[in-house]
Scaffold this active site. Structure first.
Site, PDB file in Angstrom:
ATOM      1  N   HIS A   6      35.252  -5.226  15.830  1.00 35.54           N
ATOM      2  CA  HIS A   6      34.538  -3.904  15.847  1.00 35.54           C
ATOM      3  C   HIS A   6      33.517  -4.880  16.789  1.00 35.54           C
ATOM      4  O   HIS A   6      32.765  -5.761  17.320  1.00 35.54           O
ATOM      5  CB  HIS A   6      33.198  -4.273  14.457  1.00 35.54           C
ATOM      6  CG  HIS A   6      32.007  -3.334  14.297  1.00 35.54           C
ATOM      7  ND1 HIS A   6      31.169  -3.812  14.247  1.00 35.54           N
ATOM      8  CD2 HIS A   6      32.146  -1.868  14.743  1.00 35.54           C
ATOM      9  CE1 HIS A   6      30.505  -2.660  15.020  1.00 35.54           C
ATOM     10  NE2 HIS A   6      31.253  -1.560  14.947  1.00 35.54           N
ATOM     11  N   ARG A   7      33.315  -4.112  18.129  1.00 39.61           N
ATOM     12  CA  ARG A   7      32.895  -3.954  19.557  1.00 39.61           C
ATOM     13  C   ARG A   7      33.227  -5.363  20.207  1.00 39.61           C
ATOM     14  O   ARG A   7      32.877  -6.533  20.483  1.00 39.61           O
ATOM     15  CB  ARG A   7      31.246  -3.751  18.611  1.00 39.61           C
ATOM     16  CG  ARG A   7      30.745  -2.952  18.253  1.00 39.61           C
ATOM     17  CD  ARG A   7      29.315  -2.982  18.025  1.00 39.61           C
ATOM     18  NE  ARG A   7      28.906  -1.451  17.708  1.00 39.61           N
ATOM     19  CZ  ARG A   7      27.604  -1.750  17.253  1.00 39.61           C
ATOM     20  NH1 ARG A   7      27.051  -1.913  17.779  1.00 39.61           N
ATOM     21  NH2 ARG A   7      27.516  -0.279  15.853  1.00 39.61           N
ATOM     22  N   GLU A  44      35.472   4.359  20.826  1.00 40.12           N
ATOM     23  CA  GLU A  44      34.862   5.399  20.401  1.00 40.12           C
ATOM     24  C   GLU A  44      33.761   5.909  20.904  1.00 40.12           C
ATOM     25  O   GLU A  44      32.980   5.377  21.446  1.00 40.12           O
ATOM     26  CB  GLU A  44      34.067   4.286  18.819  1.00 40.12           C
ATOM     27  CG  GLU A  44      32.965   5.530  18.533  1.00 40.12           C
ATOM     28  CD  GLU A  44      32.566   5.513  17.288  1.00 40.12           C
ATOM     29  OE1 GLU A  44      31.380   5.545  17.306  1.00 40.12           O
ATOM     30  OE2 GLU A  44      32.102   3.945  16.834  1.00 40.12           O
ATOM     31  N   HIS A  75      27.684   0.996  23.102  1.00 41.03           N
ATOM     32  CA  HIS A  75      27.280   1.552  21.874  1.00 41.03           C
ATOM     33  C   HIS A  75      26.012   2.415  21.517  1.00 41.03           C
ATOM     34  O   HIS A  75      25.535   3.304  21.303  1.00 41.03           O
ATOM     35  CB  HIS A  75      26.532  -0.083  20.839  1.00 41.03           C
ATOM     36  CG  HIS A  75      26.713   1.555  18.833  1.00 41.03           C
ATOM     37  ND1 HIS A  75      25.614   1.725  18.672  1.00 41.03           N
ATOM     38  CD2 HIS A  75      27.846   1.253  18.209  1.00 41.03           C
ATOM     39  CE1 HIS A  75      25.571   2.408  18.018  1.00 41.03           C
ATOM     40  NE2 HIS A  75      27.153   2.174  17.471  1.00 41.03           N
ATOM     41  N   LYS A  80      30.636   8.324  22.122  1.00 41.43           N
ATOM     42  CA  LYS A  80      29.349   7.927  22.248  1.00 41.43           C
ATOM     43  C   LYS A  80      29.485   9.127  22.476  1.00 41.43           C
ATOM     44  O   LYS A  80      27.699   9.998  21.691  1.00 41.43           O
ATOM     45  CB  LYS A  80      28.523   6.906  22.171  1.00 41.43           C
ATOM     46  CG  LYS A  80      29.144   5.532  21.265  1.00 41.43           C
ATOM     47  CD  LYS A  80      29.647   5.511  20.383  1.00 41.43           C
ATOM     48  CE  LYS A  80      28.053   5.389  19.526  1.00 41.43           C
ATOM     49  NZ  LYS A  80      27.824   5.628  18.290  1.00 41.43           N
ATOM     50  N   GLU A 127      37.939  -2.771  18.583  1.00 41.64           N
ATOM     51  CA  GLU A 127      36.831  -0.859  18.687  1.00 41.64           C
ATOM     52  C   GLU A 127      35.957  -1.331  19.941  1.00 41.64           C
ATOM     53  O   GLU A 127      35.463  -2.503  19.831  1.00 41.64           O
ATOM     54  CB  GLU A 127      36.357  -0.711  17.861  1.00 41.64           C
ATOM     55  CG  GLU A 127      35.387   0.333  17.386  1.00 41.64           C
ATOM     56  CD  GLU A 127      33.922   0.047  17.336  1.00 41.64           C
ATOM     57  OE1 GLU A 127      33.825   1.235  16.992  1.00 41.64           O
ATOM     58  OE2 GLU A 127      33.708  -0.757  17.847  1.00 41.64           O
ATOM     59  N   ASP A 141      32.493   0.922  21.674  1.00 42.55           N
ATOM     60  CA  ASP A 141      32.035   2.527  22.106  1.00 42.55           C
ATOM     61  C   ASP A 141      32.103   2.854  23.979  1.00 42.55           C
ATOM     62  O   ASP A 141      31.354   1.747  24.215  1.00 42.55           O
ATOM     63  CB  ASP A 141      30.477   2.343  21.243  1.00 42.55           C
ATOM     64  CG  ASP A 141      31.262   1.453  20.246  1.00 42.55           C
ATOM     65  OD1 ASP A 141      31.344   2.229  19.288  1.00 42.55           O
ATOM     66  OD2 ASP A 141      30.903   0.338  20.091  1.00 42.55           O
ATOM     67  N   ASP A 151      33.224  -7.484  11.890  1.00 43.96           N
ATOM     68  CA  ASP A 151      32.641  -8.317  13.324  1.00 43.96           C
ATOM     69  C   ASP A 151      33.321  -9.886  13.244  1.00 43.96           C
ATOM     70  O   ASP A 151      32.841 -10.229  14.086  1.00 43.96           O
ATOM     71  CB  ASP A 151      31.287  -8.310  12.646  1.00 43.96           C
ATOM     72  CG  ASP A 151      30.254  -6.806  12.694  1.00 43.96           C
ATOM     73  OD1 ASP A 151      31.095  -6.098  13.775  1.00 43.96           O
ATOM     74  OD2 ASP A 151      29.186  -6.554  12.251  1.00 43.96           O
TER      75      ASP A 151
END
Length: 215
Positions: free
Chosen positions: A6-7, A94, A48, A96, A33, A35, A210
């Site tokens: 995640h990120r 992702e 993000h 945004k 992943e 954003d 994470d």
């Protein structure tokens, strides 16, 4: 089980940075992943929030800065990440903001990164519909934190690859229901060891976390 950072590896290093993505690769993730918003010069950049306030030493809207200025604050362009990862793992992009769709697809079409290693997700289902309108093959993931039934119906409508629910929405029955319709199930963001054990018990297809080293 697909391991999705995640990120990047947000639990270890600053989110959505090249260092975080490098750490995720070191932890052998199957996918990272990230954003995406647009810079002032309409370049897809990896952050993000709508502003740079929380994650950098600067202040202001992402859309107020050029890509070069954002890079000076440690915010990479999507192209920077594609080049860093260099097809070593998949990337979940992702979206945004709806306005970013065309720029993201144009970058993907430039062949810097293999299209078959890209998965595009969003809470903005209009953006996902726009992606599908322009590309009938790219993998799409439907994000939801509320209505799973609606997400399943929409995923079927746009021929999605996966559904990305908040993990607290899940149980054995609805995971099996999604999988029976040929959707991968990638819950987010699962960090606590008890929650990791729970989603593994549900036989999900992948976990967004994470802490990739905890899975």
């Amino acid at each position: 089980m697909i391991l999705i950072g995640h990120r990047g590896a947000k639990g270890h290093l600053a989110e959505n940075t090249l260092a975080s993505f490098e750490k995720a690769l070191q932890l052998n993730v199957d996918m990272i992943e990230l954003d995406v918003f647009l810079s002032k010069d309409t370049i897809p950049v990896v952050i993000h929030d709508k502003t740079i306030d929380r994650t950098t030493s600067g202040f202001g809207l992402v859309s107020s800065f050029s890509v070069r200025e954002l890079q000076e604050f440690g915010i990479p362009s999507l192209q920077d990440v594609f080049q860093l990862v260099n097809n070593q793992c998949d990337i979940n992009v992702e979206i945004k903001e709806f306005e970013a769709v065309k720029s993201i697809l144009d970058l993907i079409d430039s062949n810097i990164f293999s299209k078959d290693k890209i998965l595009i997700s969003s809470f903005d289902w209009n953006a996902l519909q726009e992606v599908r309108f322009h590309d009938d093959e790219i993998r799409i993931g439907v994000l939801t934190e509320t209505d799973l039934e609606l997400a399943i119906a929409f995923a079927k409508f746009i021929k999605a690859y996966s559904i990305h629910p908040h993990y607290k929405l899940l149980n054995k029955e609805n995971v099996a229901q999604m999988q029976s319709r040929n959707f991968k199930v990638f819950p987010w963001t699962v960090n606590d060891q008890t929650d990791i054990t729970f989603v593994k018990f549900l036989n999900v297809d992948g976990i967004i976390t994470d802490y990739p080293d905890r899975i």
